[in-house]
Motif scaffolding. Sequence first.
Motif, PDB file in Angstrom:
ATOM      1  N   ASP A   1      -9.093  29.964  -8.420  1.00  0.00           N
ATOM      2  CA  ASP A   1     -10.380  28.983  -8.030  1.00  0.00           C
ATOM      3  C   ASP A   1     -11.190  29.651  -7.471  1.00  0.00           C
ATOM      4  OD1 ASP A   1     -11.266  26.331  -8.262  1.00  0.00           O
ATOM      5  OD2 ASP A   1     -10.618  25.692  -6.073  1.00  0.00           O
ATOM      6  N   PHE A   2     -11.023  30.707  -6.519  1.00  0.00           N
ATOM      7  CA  PHE A   2     -12.104  31.336  -5.895  1.00  0.00           C
ATOM      8  C   PHE A   2     -12.671  32.455  -6.570  1.00  0.00           C
ATOM      9  CE2 PHE A   2     -12.170  29.818  -1.175  1.00  0.00           C
ATOM     10  CZ  PHE A   2     -11.333  28.606  -1.532  1.00  0.00           C
ATOM     11  N   THR A   3     -11.994  32.800  -7.677  1.00  0.00           N
ATOM     12  CA  THR A   3     -12.444  34.016  -8.487  1.00  0.00           C
ATOM     13  C   THR A   3     -13.548  33.918  -9.333  1.00  0.00           C
ATOM     14  OG1 THR A   3     -10.255  34.501  -8.376  1.00  0.00           O
ATOM     15  CG2 THR A   3     -11.700  35.815 -10.105  1.00  0.00           C
ATOM     16  N   ALA A   4     -14.734  34.609  -9.135  1.00  0.00           N
ATOM     17  CA  ALA A   4     -15.863  34.409  -9.923  1.00  0.00           C
ATOM     18  C   ALA A   4     -15.565  35.408 -11.270  1.00  0.00           C
ATOM     19  CB  ALA A   4     -17.064  35.175  -9.113  1.00  0.00           C
ATOM     20  N   PRO A   5     -16.240  35.202 -12.287  1.00  0.00           N
ATOM     21  CA  PRO A   5     -15.866  35.988 -13.505  1.00  0.00           C
ATOM     22  C   PRO A   5     -16.257  37.498 -13.287  1.00  0.00           C
ATOM     23  CG  PRO A   5     -17.430  34.237 -14.295  1.00  0.00           C
ATOM     24  CD  PRO A   5     -17.245  34.083 -12.729  1.00  0.00           C
TER      25      PRO A   5
ATOM     26  N   GLU B   1     -16.859  29.556   1.122  1.00  0.00           N
ATOM     27  CA  GLU B   1     -16.997  30.037  -0.490  1.00  0.00           C
ATOM     28  C   GLU B   1     -17.914  28.788  -0.862  1.00  0.00           C
ATOM     29  OE1 GLU B   1     -16.261  32.395  -1.953  1.00  0.00           O
ATOM     30  OE2 GLU B   1     -16.740  31.780  -4.059  1.00  0.00           O
TER      31      GLU B   1
ATOM     32  N   GLY C   1      -0.412  23.773   4.695  1.00  0.00           N
ATOM     33  CA  GLY C   1      -1.301  24.693   3.572  1.00  0.00           C
ATOM     34  C   GLY C   1      -2.133  23.981   2.693  1.00  0.00           C
TER      35      GLY C   1
ATOM     36  N   ARG D   1     -21.666  29.930  -2.234  1.00  0.00           N
ATOM     37  CA  ARG D   1     -21.763  29.695  -3.891  1.00  0.00           C
ATOM     38  C   ARG D   1     -23.243  28.982  -3.585  1.00  0.00           C
ATOM     39  NH1 ARG D   1     -16.903  28.819  -7.467  1.00  0.00           N
ATOM     40  NH2 ARG D   1     -15.775  30.825  -6.936  1.00  0.00           N
TER      41      ARG D   1
ATOM     42  N   MET E   1      -5.418  22.531 -10.195  1.00  0.00           N
ATOM     43  CA  MET E   1      -4.827  22.573  -8.771  1.00  0.00           C
ATOM     44  C   MET E   1      -3.663  21.552  -8.665  1.00  0.00           C
ATOM     45  SD  MET E   1      -6.704  24.817  -7.105  1.00  0.00           S
ATOM     46  CE  MET E   1      -6.574  24.615  -5.534  1.00  0.00           C
TER      47      MET E   1
ATOM     48  N   ASN F   1      -1.556  40.412   5.229  1.00  0.00           N
ATOM     49  CA  ASN F   1      -1.557  39.678   3.923  1.00  0.00           C
ATOM     50  C   ASN F   1      -0.830  40.776   3.237  1.00  0.00           C
ATOM     51  OD1 ASN F   1      -1.874  38.434   1.430  1.00  0.00           O
ATOM     52  ND2 ASN F   1      -3.957  38.208   1.710  1.00  0.00           N
TER      53      ASN F   1
ATOM     54  N   ARG G   1      -8.419  25.808   4.446  1.00  0.00           N
ATOM     55  CA  ARG G   1      -8.541  27.223   4.188  1.00  0.00           C
ATOM     56  C   ARG G   1      -9.936  27.569   4.954  1.00  0.00           C
ATOM     57  NH1 ARG G   1      -5.225  30.023   1.215  1.00  0.00           N
ATOM     58  NH2 ARG G   1      -4.124  28.994  -0.281  1.00  0.00           N
TER      59      ARG G   1
ATOM     60  N   PHE H   1      -7.894  35.364   0.724  1.00  0.00           N
ATOM     61  CA  PHE H   1      -7.006  34.309   1.931  1.00  0.00           C
ATOM     62  C   PHE H   1      -6.302  35.098   2.817  1.00  0.00           C
ATOM     63  CE2 PHE H   1      -6.628  31.409  -2.260  1.00  0.00           C
ATOM     64  CZ  PHE H   1      -7.882  31.006  -2.085  1.00  0.00           C
TER      65      PHE H   1
ATOM     66  N   PRO I   1      -3.069  29.776  -8.811  1.00  0.00           N
ATOM     67  CA  PRO I   1      -4.091  28.807  -9.023  1.00  0.00           C
ATOM     68  C   PRO I   1      -5.091  28.679  -7.946  1.00  0.00           C
ATOM     69  CG  PRO I   1      -1.809  27.706  -9.036  1.00  0.00           C
ATOM     70  CD  PRO I   1      -1.551  29.086  -8.648  1.00  0.00           C
ATOM     71  N   GLU I   2      -4.665  28.914  -6.806  1.00  0.00           N
ATOM     72  CA  GLU I   2      -5.922  28.574  -5.750  1.00  0.00           C
ATOM     73  C   GLU I   2      -6.629  29.794  -5.699  1.00  0.00           C
ATOM     74  OE1 GLU I   2      -5.130  27.043  -1.753  1.00  0.00           O
ATOM     75  OE2 GLU I   2      -3.179  26.267  -2.578  1.00  0.00           O
ATOM     76  N   LEU I   3      -6.053  31.068  -5.807  1.00  0.00           N
ATOM     77  CA  LEU I   3      -7.039  32.246  -6.027  1.00  0.00           C
ATOM     78  C   LEU I   3      -7.953  32.406  -7.206  1.00  0.00           C
ATOM     79  CD1 LEU I   3      -4.750  35.420  -4.705  1.00  0.00           C
ATOM     80  CD2 LEU I   3      -6.980  34.643  -3.979  1.00  0.00           C
TER      81      LEU I   3
ATOM     82  N   ARG J   1     -12.557  37.195  -1.095  1.00  0.00           N
ATOM     83  CA  ARG J   1     -11.565  36.321  -1.483  1.00  0.00           C
ATOM     84  C   ARG J   1     -10.398  36.481  -1.614  1.00  0.00           C
ATOM     85  NH1 ARG J   1     -15.704  36.961  -5.257  1.00  0.00           N
ATOM     86  NH2 ARG J   1     -17.575  35.608  -4.913  1.00  0.00           N
TER      87      ARG J   1
ATOM     88  N   PRO K   1      -5.349  23.106   0.870  1.00  0.00           N
ATOM     89  CA  PRO K   1      -6.367  24.169   0.704  1.00  0.00           C
ATOM     90  C   PRO K   1      -7.888  23.850   1.303  1.00  0.00           C
ATOM     91  CG  PRO K   1      -5.810  23.053  -1.378  1.00  0.00           C
ATOM     92  CD  PRO K   1      -4.951  22.408  -0.299  1.00  0.00           C
TER      93      PRO K   1
ATOM     94  N   ALA L   1     -11.564  30.013   4.170  1.00  0.00           N
ATOM     95  CA  ALA L   1     -12.395  30.254   3.370  1.00  0.00           C
ATOM     96  C   ALA L   1     -12.991  29.274   2.374  1.00  0.00           C
ATOM     97  CB  ALA L   1     -11.741  31.526   2.450  1.00  0.00           C
ATOM     98  N   TYR L   2     -12.590  28.192   2.446  1.00  0.00           N
ATOM     99  CA  TYR L   2     -12.896  27.127   1.530  1.00  0.00           C
ATOM    100  C   TYR L   2     -14.404  26.674   1.803  1.00  0.00           C
ATOM    101  CZ  TYR L   2     -12.403  22.756  -1.468  1.00  0.00           C
ATOM    102  OH  TYR L   2     -12.648  21.862  -2.325  1.00  0.00           O
TER     103      TYR L   2
ATOM    104  N   PRO M   1      -7.729  19.825  -3.240  1.00  0.00           N
ATOM    105  CA  PRO M   1      -9.008  19.698  -4.004  1.00  0.00           C
ATOM    106  C   PRO M   1      -9.332  21.017  -4.520  1.00  0.00           C
ATOM    107  CG  PRO M   1      -9.220  19.227  -1.636  1.00  0.00           C
ATOM    108  CD  PRO M   1      -7.794  19.391  -1.915  1.00  0.00           C
ATOM    109  N   SER M   2      -9.952  21.288  -5.489  1.00  0.00           N
ATOM    110  CA  SER M   2     -10.609  22.844  -5.908  1.00  0.00           C
ATOM    111  C   SER M   2     -12.023  23.015  -5.551  1.00  0.00           C
ATOM    112  CB  SER M   2     -10.543  22.868  -7.565  1.00  0.00           C
ATOM    113  OG  SER M   2     -11.419  21.903  -8.120  1.00  0.00           O
ATOM    114  N   LEU M   3     -12.415  23.783  -5.640  1.00  0.00           N
ATOM    115  CA  LEU M   3     -13.964  24.112  -5.292  1.00  0.00           C
ATOM    116  C   LEU M   3     -14.898  23.255  -5.890  1.00  0.00           C
ATOM    117  CD1 LEU M   3     -13.978  27.969  -4.888  1.00  0.00           C
ATOM    118  CD2 LEU M   3     -13.963  26.345  -3.168  1.00  0.00           C
TER     119      LEU M   3
ATOM    120  N   GLY N   1     -19.864  32.891  -8.579  1.00  0.00           N
ATOM    121  CA  GLY N   1     -19.006  31.595  -8.909  1.00  0.00           C
ATOM    122  C   GLY N   1     -20.281  30.381  -8.677  1.00  0.00           C
TER     123      GLY N   1
ATOM    124  N   ARG O   1      -4.527  37.537  -9.066  1.00  0.00           N
ATOM    125  CA  ARG O   1      -5.914  36.534  -8.630  1.00  0.00           C
ATOM    126  C   ARG O   1      -5.887  35.541  -9.977  1.00  0.00           C
ATOM    127  NH1 ARG O   1      -9.926  36.198  -6.080  1.00  0.00           N
ATOM    128  NH2 ARG O   1      -9.722  37.873  -4.498  1.00  0.00           N
TER     129      ARG O   1
END
Lengths: 311, 544
Positions: free
Chosen positions: A170-174, B146, B135, B150, B1, A90, B140, B121, A166-168, B119, B137, B142-143, B16-18, B165, A162
């Motif tokens: 989405d996975f990011t917590a506060p 995650e 690609g 959560r 998204m 990465n 993924r 990726f 947009p996808e990262l 997180r 999502p 990790a989807y 789709p978002s989480l 999250g 982050r």
Amino acid sequence: MALIPYVVIYLALLVFAIAIIARFIMWSRLPMHVRWELYPVAHEASRAHYGGSYLEESDWWTKPREKSLVGELKAMIPEIVFLVALKEHNPKMWVRSFPFHFGLYLAALWAVLMGIHGLLAAATPALLEGVAGTLLTYAIVASGAAGMGLAILGAVGLLHRRLSDPELRDFTAPADIFNLLFFIAVFGLTLVTFFTVDRDFSKFRFLVHNLVTFKMEALPGSGLEILLPQASLILLGLLMAYIPLTHMSHFVGKYFAYHAIRWNDEPNLRGGKQEAAIHELLAHPITWAAPHIRGDGKKTWVDAATEEVKK
Amino acid sequence: MGGRRHRGGKEIKKDPSLQDFSRGEGPLTHVDIEDQVPLPPPFDKREEEPAIAPLSDQARKKYECLDDTIALSIPKPASKEEEERLVNQFLSGMRKLFTPENNWTFLQPLLMSMEHCARCFTCSEACHIYEESGGNPLYRPAYRSEIFRRIYHKYVRNGSTFSHGDIDLNWKTVSRLIELAYRCNLCRRCAQTCPIGADNALLAREIRKVASQEMGISSKECHDFGSMLQLKVGSSTGMNALVVKDNIEFIDEDTSEKTGIKIETPWDKEGADILLIHNAGEIMAWPENPGAFALLFNAAGLSWTLSSEIAGYDGINYGVWYDDVQFARVAILHAKAARKLKVKKIVLGECGHAHKALTVIADKVLTGDLNIPRESAFTVLHEIVKSGRIRFDKSRNDFPVTLHDPCNVVRLMGIVRPQREVLKAIVPENRFHPMKPEGVHNYCCGGGSGFAIMSGHNFSEWRHHLTGRKKFRQILEAFQDEPMDKDHPKYVCAPCSNCKGQIRDIIKYYNAWERAGIHYGGLVELMVNAMVDANPGFIDWEWR
């Protein structure tokens, strides 16, 4: 007021040490698990370079196993220092994460060097007056300024990535955002202190000297000259205490991820030391409720695994 | 998204978002052929690619939907109360998953992956399914992790959503998550790349475990017609001992006739050095494989036997994909069969998951007199080659050959070289075309974790398009400098029963035997084909 930075650092060190030890104990006390190794396994001396294992030998249980600590170090050191897995898989993240982590290592080195400086100043002050003292001072300045600069650069890069992907996002917590901002704020303030009132970290050295010699004397000077170093030290202490309480303590977990899981290829040989532990684990009662198990809290793993399945 | 897609007149969110995971009805995403990277020639024309048949309206109405296919056929609950009961059941299973009593088997690796994911990726690019979906999502690695993470932090640990999250837990979340656990081949290629050591494949398996061990939800092919049938009858093929002996007798006759070497498979020979356990699917689908094993083992003068004990003649252990209890039950039966015959070791035939299940995973289950050493057939075959007891003529294998590395044997056991050394001895050097990447960095065939045997609704087609496409791409790339037609036959050596089945299915789906001359088979078939003392032409190049 003068005591606050000292108290915060002592408490932070205590929290840091307790939290790290607690995590270490937590990971090491977990029960033995089934083997889940993943190749390449670094201690496979002559086979690690292509991912081979002792299982490539016929009658492997009758043959001596090659286990190479050097092989493990050759994999671990570049991974810890340069984050090679991230670099390889990465690179976009690595260009941000590497300066951040390497900056943290240098900042940690800065703290350690100041501690050494403080101890030497107390024990053999004459030593610090020579070349060694000058070199140590330069090393403190270089590691501190470069370390915190790199860490801020990396943290800003990570934050940008982050939030802009947009996808990262989405996975990011506060907390992920907060953590990076916390690093930027603490190291930022320390660098501001360095550039404005403490160009050779002498004020920090004074405070650390007092810390390691338990003197807790007030920092001489007035206004920002004392406020900035003290505020920086307090924030550094809070950061140090905060890290092991979060998932940023992954440096502890990573040790177990490699040694207890990915590289744990220790076979259970008949009559060997693992068998007793396995017997104990197999005697655990289970409560899994699915119809093909019907664990009632009395049925053990052995019972469930050996009961006859009705035709 | 991201954007949206239409399918069957219904708008579907493509990315789709989480948070989308817990909302709405019907499928969450859809993969078009246009989203996918074209295959290498001669399969590079998208318009010639078969499309995935859409799910029937009946299936969509009756079962929970996640994407373009259905793996598990989870019925939609009849009422809100039923939904609530199922959600609570899932949560109860999750709580058990994190107790040492119920899950000592995987607690440490599980917690490691729950606590430490950055997180970042990094895992995504390593996943063949994510890559071949263009690609998407949802695929993924990790989807699903995650979502699971959560739920764990919010509902099992009562942790703060600030730190970990947020996620809504309802029946949609649960049913989709269970279904999504069956969109992973459990190949663990993603885990190899994780900078921290998190293992998304393990989490997929743990989700499957909660569903199976607590809720009784699993793939019918893996459970009812898989491990349960094996425990009841002796084999997931449904063959009992009498039938399997009868089949092997026929195989012995056929192999003797074909090779000109009389063979007889030994059964239940007490005190033999080796108990050979095949994947019984070989006996049914590829009889030349057990025939070739018998021929080679006899010719090499090995002391070996097959067992007619329950499960002793079928090395499969589907529990390794979804259920620890089923796994342990089958592993114990295998060990009991070996104990009864007092053999010195068990040798696993060409079946990857059987290798890993009995050699590695069962290592912490089998103790005392059940702890009988287990070894791969590849090392035994390598020893045969090294011993010089059988003469091979490479020129008999004068056609292009590529080697598929079964994940379970290679990435998860580190057995990389023996099969390559065997190939060196039986295939001309200039005829061997390695796949790229290969060895421990290989790609899954796409049939791993039960996919090769799962075929409900349109699952097979989905599998060919998403999970098997990367392997098909690799095969085509390996043979690119060869003429791609049927007049120039090429051999994909897939020394694993599930992989072989999957590769057969992809070749058939894309008509690659007729269009490009791509065939497949195991390792022992190639060995017998090169055996000097056997009649030539063991590999007959007929599509089956």
